[in-house]
Scaffold this active site. Structure first.
Site, PDB file in Angstrom:
ATOM      1  N   SER A 146       0.859  -1.196   0.000  1.00 26.21           N
ATOM      2  CA  SER A 146       0.000   0.000   0.000  1.00 26.21           C
ATOM      3  C   SER A 146       0.891   1.241   0.000  1.00 26.21           C
ATOM      4  CB  SER A 146      -0.864   0.002   1.266  1.00 26.21           C
ATOM      5  OG  SER A 146      -1.415   1.281   1.494  1.00 26.21           O
ATOM      6  N   TYR A 169      -1.490  -0.822  10.242  1.00 25.57           N
ATOM      7  CA  TYR A 169      -1.558  -1.015   8.786  1.00 25.57           C
ATOM      8  C   TYR A 169      -0.244  -0.563   8.127  1.00 25.57           C
ATOM      9  CZ  TYR A 169      -3.548  -1.160   4.078  1.00 25.57           C
ATOM     10  OH  TYR A 169      -3.801  -1.461   2.746  1.00 25.57           O
TER      11      TYR A 169
HETATM   12  N1  LIG Z   1      -8.903  -1.388  -0.875  1.00 27.05           N
HETATM   13  C1  LIG Z   1      -7.949  -0.460  -0.836  1.00 27.05           C
HETATM   14  O1  LIG Z   1      -8.218   0.758  -0.873  1.00 27.05           O
HETATM   15  C2  LIG Z   1      -6.507  -0.862  -0.783  1.00 27.05           C
HETATM   16  C3  LIG Z   1      -5.524   0.108  -1.013  1.00 27.05           C
HETATM   17  C4  LIG Z   1      -4.177  -0.249  -0.927  1.00 27.05           C
HETATM   18  C5  LIG Z   1      -3.842  -1.551  -0.645  1.00 27.05           C
HETATM   19  N2  LIG Z   1      -4.805  -2.476  -0.431  1.00 27.05           N
HETATM   20  C6  LIG Z   1      -4.394  -3.849  -0.130  1.00 27.05           C
HETATM   21  O2  LIG Z   1      -4.891  -4.716  -1.121  1.00 27.05           O
HETATM   22  C7  LIG Z   1      -5.182  -6.010  -0.561  1.00 27.05           C
HETATM   23  C8  LIG Z   1      -6.628  -6.373  -0.893  1.00 27.05           C
HETATM   24  O3  LIG Z   1      -7.492  -5.378  -0.376  1.00 27.05           O
HETATM   25  P1  LIG Z   1      -9.073  -5.446  -0.618  1.00 27.05           P
HETATM   26  O4  LIG Z   1      -9.581  -4.073  -0.423  1.00 27.05           O
HETATM   27  O5  LIG Z   1      -9.359  -6.201  -1.867  1.00 27.05           O
HETATM   28  O6  LIG Z   1      -9.519  -6.315   0.662  1.00 27.05           O
HETATM   29  P2  LIG Z   1     -10.904  -7.076   0.896  1.00 27.05           P
HETATM   30  O7  LIG Z   1     -11.135  -7.038   2.376  1.00 27.05           O
HETATM   31  O8  LIG Z   1     -11.963  -6.587  -0.006  1.00 27.05           O
HETATM   32  O9  LIG Z   1     -10.564  -8.576   0.471  1.00 27.05           O
HETATM   33  C9  LIG Z   1      -9.611  -9.328   1.145  1.00 27.05           C
HETATM   34  C10 LIG Z   1      -9.844 -10.821   0.899  1.00 27.05           C
HETATM   35  O10 LIG Z   1      -8.879 -11.515   1.730  1.00 27.05           O
HETATM   36  C11 LIG Z   1      -9.525 -12.647   2.286  1.00 27.05           C
HETATM   37  N3  LIG Z   1      -8.814 -13.027   3.513  1.00 27.05           N
HETATM   38  C12 LIG Z   1      -8.824 -12.414   4.727  1.00 27.05           C
HETATM   39  N4  LIG Z   1      -8.055 -13.085   5.589  1.00 27.05           N
HETATM   40  C13 LIG Z   1      -7.532 -14.144   4.924  1.00 27.05           C
HETATM   41  C14 LIG Z   1      -6.663 -15.206   5.272  1.00 27.05           C
HETATM   42  N5  LIG Z   1      -6.195 -15.337   6.519  1.00 27.05           N
HETATM   43  N6  LIG Z   1      -6.314 -16.115   4.335  1.00 27.05           N
HETATM   44  C15 LIG Z   1      -6.809 -16.012   3.057  1.00 27.05           C
HETATM   45  N7  LIG Z   1      -7.654 -15.028   2.670  1.00 27.05           N
HETATM   46  C16 LIG Z   1      -8.003 -14.113   3.594  1.00 27.05           C
HETATM   47  C17 LIG Z   1     -10.960 -12.182   2.567  1.00 27.05           C
HETATM   48  O11 LIG Z   1     -11.833 -13.283   2.697  1.00 27.05           O
HETATM   49  C18 LIG Z   1     -11.238 -11.322   1.335  1.00 27.05           C
HETATM   50  O12 LIG Z   1     -11.826 -12.075   0.303  1.00 27.05           O
HETATM   51  C19 LIG Z   1      -4.892  -5.887   0.938  1.00 27.05           C
HETATM   52  O13 LIG Z   1      -3.602  -6.368   1.202  1.00 27.05           O
HETATM   53  C20 LIG Z   1      -4.955  -4.390   1.187  1.00 27.05           C
HETATM   54  O14 LIG Z   1      -4.154  -3.995   2.282  1.00 27.05           O
HETATM   55  C21 LIG Z   1      -6.135  -2.170  -0.501  1.00 27.05           C
END
Ligand SMILES: NC(=O)c1ccc[n+]([C@@H]2O[C@H](COP(=O)([O-])OP(=O)(O)OC[C@H]3O[C@@H](n4cnc5c(N)ncnc54)[C@H](O)[C@@H]3O)[C@@H](O)[C@H]2O)c1
Length: 257
Positions: A146, A169
């Site tokens: 991120s 985070y």
């Molecule tokens: N959404 C944002 O704005 C954003 C921005 C920057 C970075 N990110 C990063 O991108 C990645 C995905 O984010 P997102 O928004 O799609 O998240 P999200 O919460 O929508 O999806 C995350 C997925 O991970 C799965 N998960 C959770 N714990 C788990 C585990 N122990 N083992 C396997 N699967 C597991 C959940 O079931 C879910 O399907 C994350 O690492 C997040 O930090 C997100």
């Protein structure tokens, strides 16, 4: 573009994971979706197979904090003679108290979130690197970090909203960038690549005030859509990035500048 490479996508049922799944399939990758949420996984698998009936798609439940469950997926694919070419980790583990303000976070919650998120990403990277190394595969590991692993939060953009940005985070995501570079270097000479993508904020029903505050720091669009990350993903998965290793690609419309 991806020449039928077999790609494991961890956290496939998430906001970003769902879009990554489509991008991989639409760029000729074979997709193995894995996620901890078994119900969402099965229903997302059904959606994908309906939409892409001619594509190679499979699914396995997997918890990134469980060595046993990761090894079970590697063994199941090995048993089917399915070579794994790449693993993309877009999971987002968090405990029920994740995201509290700095003065309110208990040591136990801080530690648990680091353990399940950074520790889980470590475990996926370690076990797949081992698989690639032992099988002499030119493996490819992509971790989703991120912008908050690169810069501290701009706290002012949260003013007037209930949103916040937690210290665990940033610690996790900064640690993940370092962990990825460490592994890339540790595996020198093996042809295994380890890179990160660091997205900016993704549009997800945030309040209007926040979107406007956020956009102030961007160069054109503001908050991104999950599909805005796909170019970086497909590039890193493809042979066009064969000599890109140990890098962190920031996709944020200039937010951190
Ligand atoms: N959404 C944002 O704005 C954003 C921005 C920057 C970075 N990110 C990063 O991108 C990645 C995905 O984010 P997102 O928004 O799609 O998240 P999200 O919460 O929508 O999806 C995350 C997925 O991970 C799965 N998960 C959770 N714990 C788990 C585990 N122990 N083992 C396997 N699967 C597991 C959940 O079931 C879910 O399907 C994350 O690492 C997040 O930090 C997100």
């Amino acid at each position: 573009m991806l020449n039928n490479k077999n790609i494991i996508l961890v956290g496939a049922c998430g906001l970003i994971g769902k879009e990554f799944s489509k991008s991989i399939l639409e760029n000729s990758g074979n997709l193995i979706i894995v996620d901890k949420d078994e119900d969402s996984l099965k229903s997302f698998f059904d959606t994908l197979t309906n939409k892409y009936p001619d594509k190679s798609i499979s699914y396995f439940p997997l918890d990134i904090t469980s060595k046993k469950s990761i090894i079970a997926v590697i063994q199941a694919l090995t048993k089917k003679n399915q070579k794994i070419d790449a693993v993309v980790n877009s999971s987002y583990p968090k405990n029920k108290n994740f995201g509290r303000n700095f003065f309110d976070i208990d040591y136990e919650d801080f530690s648990e979130n680091l353990s399940i998120h950074l520790g889980g990403y470590f475990l996926i990277s370690q076990l797949f690197a081992k698989y690639f190394y032992e099988n002499k595969i030119e493996g490819n590991i992509i971790n989703i970090s991120s912008i908050y692993g690169v810069i501290p939060p701009r706290f002012e953009i949260y003013r007037g909203t209930k949103l916040s940005n937690s210290i665990e985070y940033g610690a996790i995501k900064a640690g993940l960038i370092h962990l990825s570079k460490y592994i890339a270097k540790y595996l020198k000479g093996s042809k295994i690549r380890v890179n990160c993508i660091s997205p900016g904020g993704i549009l997800d029903n945030q309040p209007e005030a926040f979107l406007l505050n956020y956009k102030e720091f961007c160069l054109s669009k503001g908050m991104l859509l999950p599909e805005d990350l796909s170019g970086a993903l497909i590039f890193l998965l493809s042979d066009s990035s064969k000599f890109i290793n140990g890098q962190n690609i920031i996709v944020d419309d200039g937010f951190i500048l």
